[in-house]
Design a protein around this motif. Structure first.
Motif, PDB file in Angstrom:
ATOM      1  N   GLY A  86      57.862  33.923  57.458  1.00 55.95           N
ATOM      2  CA  GLY A  86      59.089  34.650  57.776  1.00 55.95           C
ATOM      3  C   GLY A  86      59.805  34.010  58.955  1.00 55.95           C
ATOM      4  N   ARG A  87      59.028  33.572  59.957  1.00 55.64           N
ATOM      5  CA  ARG A  87      59.604  32.870  61.114  1.00 55.64           C
ATOM      6  C   ARG A  87      60.224  31.539  60.700  1.00 55.64           C
ATOM      7  NH1 ARG A  87      59.880  34.970  66.440  1.00 55.64           N
ATOM      8  NH2 ARG A  87      59.419  32.863  67.172  1.00 55.64           N
ATOM      9  N   LYS A  88      59.625  30.890  59.701  1.00 54.76           N
ATOM     10  CA  LYS A  88      60.219  29.634  59.197  1.00 54.76           C
ATOM     11  C   LYS A  88      61.548  29.898  58.507  1.00 54.76           C
ATOM     12  CE  LYS A  88      57.299  26.074  57.892  1.00 54.76           C
ATOM     13  NZ  LYS A  88      56.155  25.428  57.203  1.00 54.76           N
ATOM     14  N   ILE A 116      68.989  37.761  63.936  1.00 53.77           N
ATOM     15  CA  ILE A 116      67.786  38.314  63.295  1.00 53.77           C
ATOM     16  C   ILE A 116      66.578  38.229  64.222  1.00 53.77           C
ATOM     17  CG2 ILE A 116      67.391  36.079  62.130  1.00 53.77           C
ATOM     18  CD1 ILE A 116      66.144  37.725  59.772  1.00 53.77           C
ATOM     19  N   HIS A 117      65.702  39.201  64.077  1.00 49.30           N
ATOM     20  CA  HIS A 117      64.415  39.203  64.782  1.00 49.30           C
ATOM     21  C   HIS A 117      63.285  39.170  63.762  1.00 49.30           C
ATOM     22  CE1 HIS A 117      61.140  40.340  67.458  1.00 49.30           C
ATOM     23  NE2 HIS A 117      60.737  41.125  66.463  1.00 49.30           N
ATOM     24  N   GLY A 118      62.210  38.463  64.088  1.00 47.35           N
ATOM     25  CA  GLY A 118      60.993  38.511  63.276  1.00 47.35           C
ATOM     26  C   GLY A 118      59.768  38.467  64.163  1.00 47.35           C
ATOM     27  N   SER A 119      58.758  39.269  63.849  1.00 47.64           N
ATOM     28  CA  SER A 119      57.516  39.279  64.640  1.00 47.64           C
ATOM     29  C   SER A 119      56.925  37.879  64.713  1.00 47.64           C
ATOM     30  CB  SER A 119      56.480  40.204  63.992  1.00 47.64           C
ATOM     31  OG  SER A 119      56.993  41.501  63.807  1.00 47.64           O
ATOM     32  N   ASP A 120      56.344  37.549  65.898  1.00 49.26           N
ATOM     33  CA  ASP A 120      55.840  36.177  66.094  1.00 49.26           C
ATOM     34  C   ASP A 120      54.340  36.030  65.868  1.00 49.26           C
ATOM     35  OD1 ASP A 120      54.794  37.298  68.381  1.00 49.26           O
ATOM     36  OD2 ASP A 120      56.090  36.188  69.761  1.00 49.26           O
ATOM     37  N   GLY A 121      53.637  37.096  65.491  1.00 50.24           N
ATOM     38  CA  GLY A 121      52.198  36.982  65.223  1.00 50.24           C
ATOM     39  C   GLY A 121      51.647  38.307  64.736  1.00 50.24           C
TER      40      GLY A 121
HETATM   41 MG    MG Z   1      60.210  36.845  69.771  1.00 48.75          MG
END
Ligand code: MG
Ligand code: DAT
Length: 151
Positions: A86-88, A116-121
Protein backbone atom coordinates in the motif's frame (compact mmCIF):
# COMPACT_ATOMS: atom_id res chain seq x y z
CA UNK A 1 -3.27 -16.10 2.30
CA UNK A 2 -1.61 -14.15 5.16
CA UNK A 3 -4.16 -11.36 5.38
CA UNK A 4 -3.21 -8.03 6.89
CA UNK A 5 -5.08 -4.77 7.32
CA UNK A 6 -3.88 -1.23 6.88
CA UNK A 7 -5.30 2.20 7.55
CA UNK A 8 -5.53 4.45 4.49
CA UNK A 9 -6.90 8.00 4.55
CA UNK A 10 -7.53 10.49 1.78
CA UNK A 11 -6.59 13.82 3.33
CA UNK A 12 -8.68 17.02 2.92
CA UNK A 13 -6.75 18.06 -0.21
CA UNK A 14 -7.49 14.75 -1.96
CA UNK A 15 -11.17 14.94 -1.03
CA UNK A 16 -11.50 18.59 -2.12
CA UNK A 17 -9.71 17.90 -5.40
CA UNK A 18 -12.19 15.16 -6.31
CA UNK A 19 -9.63 12.34 -6.16
CA UNK A 20 -11.61 9.90 -3.99
CA UNK A 21 -12.69 7.57 -6.79
CA UNK A 22 -9.27 7.71 -8.49
CA UNK A 23 -7.49 6.71 -5.27
CA UNK A 24 -9.97 4.05 -4.16
CA UNK A 25 -9.87 2.49 -7.62
CA UNK A 26 -6.11 1.91 -7.37
CA UNK A 27 -6.53 -0.17 -4.20
CA UNK A 28 -9.66 -1.87 -5.48
CA UNK A 29 -8.22 -2.83 -8.90
CA UNK A 30 -5.02 -4.14 -7.29
CA UNK A 31 -7.14 -6.75 -5.52
CA UNK A 32 -7.34 -5.42 -1.97
CA UNK A 33 -10.57 -5.68 -0.04
CA UNK A 34 -12.32 -2.68 1.53
CA UNK A 35 -13.22 -3.46 5.17
CA UNK A 36 -14.33 -0.03 6.44
CA UNK A 37 -14.90 3.45 5.07
CA UNK A 38 -16.22 6.78 6.39
CA UNK A 39 -15.98 10.49 5.73
CA UNK A 40 -15.03 12.49 8.84
CA UNK A 41 -13.76 15.95 9.77
CA UNK A 42 -11.22 15.21 12.50
CA UNK A 43 -10.72 17.71 15.33
CA UNK A 44 -7.24 19.15 15.75
CA UNK A 45 -6.86 17.08 18.94
CA UNK A 46 -7.69 13.94 16.96
CA UNK A 47 -5.17 14.91 14.25
CA UNK A 48 -2.53 15.36 16.98
CA UNK A 49 -3.26 11.82 18.22
CA UNK A 50 -3.02 10.43 14.70
CA UNK A 51 0.35 12.12 14.09
CA UNK A 52 1.68 11.81 17.70
CA UNK A 53 4.96 10.28 16.45
CA UNK A 54 5.77 13.59 14.69
CA UNK A 55 5.03 15.96 17.57
CA UNK A 56 8.64 17.18 17.80
CA UNK A 57 8.83 18.06 14.10
CA UNK A 58 8.62 21.72 13.05
CA UNK A 59 5.73 21.05 10.65
CA UNK A 60 3.61 19.20 13.27
CA UNK A 61 1.24 22.08 14.08
CA UNK A 62 0.59 22.97 10.43
CA UNK A 63 0.14 19.30 9.59
CA UNK A 64 -2.51 18.87 12.29
CA UNK A 65 -4.28 22.10 11.24
CA UNK A 66 -4.33 20.78 7.69
CA UNK A 67 -5.63 17.29 8.54
CA UNK A 68 -8.45 18.82 10.58
CA UNK A 69 -9.29 21.46 7.94
CA UNK A 70 -11.95 19.42 6.12
CA UNK A 71 -13.33 15.99 5.35
CA UNK A 72 -10.97 13.02 5.46
CA UNK A 73 -11.96 9.70 3.88
CA UNK A 74 -10.85 7.05 6.37
CA UNK A 75 -10.55 3.45 5.19
CA UNK A 76 -9.33 0.01 6.15
CA UNK A 77 -8.04 -2.20 3.35
CA UNK A 78 -7.20 -5.89 3.67
CA UNK A 79 -4.92 -8.13 1.63
CA UNK A 80 -1.70 -10.09 1.56
CA UNK A 81 1.15 -7.62 2.10
CA UNK A 82 -1.20 -4.62 1.95
CA UNK A 83 0.69 -2.58 4.57
CA UNK A 84 3.99 -2.51 2.70
CA UNK A 85 2.63 -2.61 -0.84
CA UNK A 86 0.00 0.00 0.00
CA UNK A 87 2.91 2.34 0.79
CA UNK A 88 4.38 1.52 -2.63
CA UNK A 89 1.11 2.42 -4.33
CA UNK A 90 1.11 5.70 -2.37
CA UNK A 91 4.71 6.62 -3.19
CA UNK A 92 7.38 8.58 -1.31
CA UNK A 93 6.31 11.14 1.31
CA UNK A 94 7.56 14.04 -0.82
CA UNK A 95 5.73 14.00 -4.18
CA UNK A 96 8.82 15.56 -5.78
CA UNK A 97 10.51 12.22 -5.04
CA UNK A 98 7.57 9.88 -5.65
CA UNK A 99 7.87 7.74 -8.78
CA UNK A 100 5.44 8.30 -11.63
CA UNK A 101 2.75 5.64 -11.41
CA UNK A 102 2.35 6.12 -7.66
CA UNK A 103 -0.59 8.02 -6.20
CA UNK A 104 1.53 10.92 -4.93
CA UNK A 105 3.77 10.80 -8.00
CA UNK A 106 0.81 11.10 -10.35
CA UNK A 107 -1.50 13.34 -8.34
CA UNK A 108 0.42 15.59 -5.93
CA UNK A 109 3.22 18.18 -6.09
CA UNK A 110 4.33 19.23 -2.58
CA UNK A 111 4.94 17.37 0.70
CA UNK A 112 2.46 19.47 2.68
CA UNK A 113 -0.37 18.53 0.29
CA UNK A 114 0.41 14.90 -0.52
CA UNK A 115 -3.28 13.82 -0.52
CA UNK A 116 -3.07 10.42 1.18
CA UNK A 117 -1.97 8.68 4.36
CA UNK A 118 -1.04 5.01 4.75
CA UNK A 119 0.14 3.10 7.83
CA UNK A 120 3.91 2.50 7.78
CA UNK A 121 4.02 -0.89 9.56
CA UNK A 122 2.02 -3.57 11.37
CA UNK A 123 2.05 -1.77 14.74
CA UNK A 124 0.97 1.61 13.38
CA UNK A 125 -1.67 -0.10 11.22
CA UNK A 126 -3.16 -1.71 14.32
CA UNK A 127 -3.03 1.54 16.33
CA UNK A 128 -4.41 3.71 13.52
CA UNK A 129 -7.30 1.34 12.74
CA UNK A 130 -8.17 1.37 16.46
CA UNK A 131 -7.94 5.18 16.61
CA UNK A 132 -10.16 5.84 13.59
CA UNK A 133 -12.67 2.97 13.75
CA UNK A 134 -14.81 1.11 16.27
CA UNK A 135 -14.41 -2.67 15.90
CA UNK A 136 -18.08 -2.84 14.81
CA UNK A 137 -17.33 -0.56 11.83
CA UNK A 138 -15.06 -3.20 10.26
CA UNK A 139 -17.12 -5.31 7.90
CA UNK A 140 -16.03 -8.92 7.42
CA UNK A 141 -17.29 -10.57 4.28
CA UNK A 142 -16.24 -13.06 1.66
CA UNK A 143 -15.12 -11.51 -1.58
CA UNK A 144 -16.09 -13.52 -4.63
CA UNK A 145 -12.93 -12.38 -6.40
CA UNK A 146 -10.62 -13.74 -3.70
CA UNK A 147 -10.02 -17.12 -5.30
CA UNK A 148 -9.17 -15.36 -8.58
CA UNK A 149 -6.76 -12.96 -6.88
CA UNK A 150 -4.99 -15.47 -4.61
CA UNK A 151 -5.56 -18.73 -6.45
MG1 MG B 1 3.76 8.23 8.25
P1 DAT C 1 4.12 9.59 5.32
O1 DAT C 1 2.81 10.34 5.21
O2 DAT C 1 4.70 9.28 3.97
O3 DAT C 1 4.03 8.40 6.22
P2 DAT C 1 5.49 10.94 7.51
O4 DAT C 1 4.80 9.98 8.42
O5 DAT C 1 6.97 11.08 7.66
O6 DAT C 1 5.19 10.60 5.98
O7 DAT C 1 4.87 12.39 7.67
C1 DAT C 1 3.47 12.54 7.80
C2 DAT C 1 3.04 13.71 6.96
O8 DAT C 1 3.67 14.90 7.44
C3 DAT C 1 3.42 13.63 5.49
O9 DAT C 1 2.52 12.85 4.74
C4 DAT C 1 3.41 15.08 5.10
C5 DAT C 1 3.91 15.78 6.35
N1 DAT C 1 5.36 16.02 6.26
C6 DAT C 1 6.34 15.11 6.35
N2 DAT C 1 7.55 15.67 6.21
C7 DAT C 1 7.32 16.98 6.00
C8 DAT C 1 8.16 18.12 5.79
N3 DAT C 1 9.47 18.00 5.74
N4 DAT C 1 7.55 19.31 5.62
C9 DAT C 1 6.22 19.44 5.66
N5 DAT C 1 5.38 18.43 5.87
C10 DAT C 1 5.91 17.21 6.05
Amino acid sequence: AEMERTFIAIKPDGVQRGLIAEIISRFERKGYKLMAIKLVVPTKEFAQKHYHDLKERPFFDGLCDFLSSGPVLAMVWEGEGVIKYGRKLIGATDPQKSEPGTIRGDLAVVVGRNIIHGSDGPETAKDEIALWFEPSELVSYTSNAEKWIYG
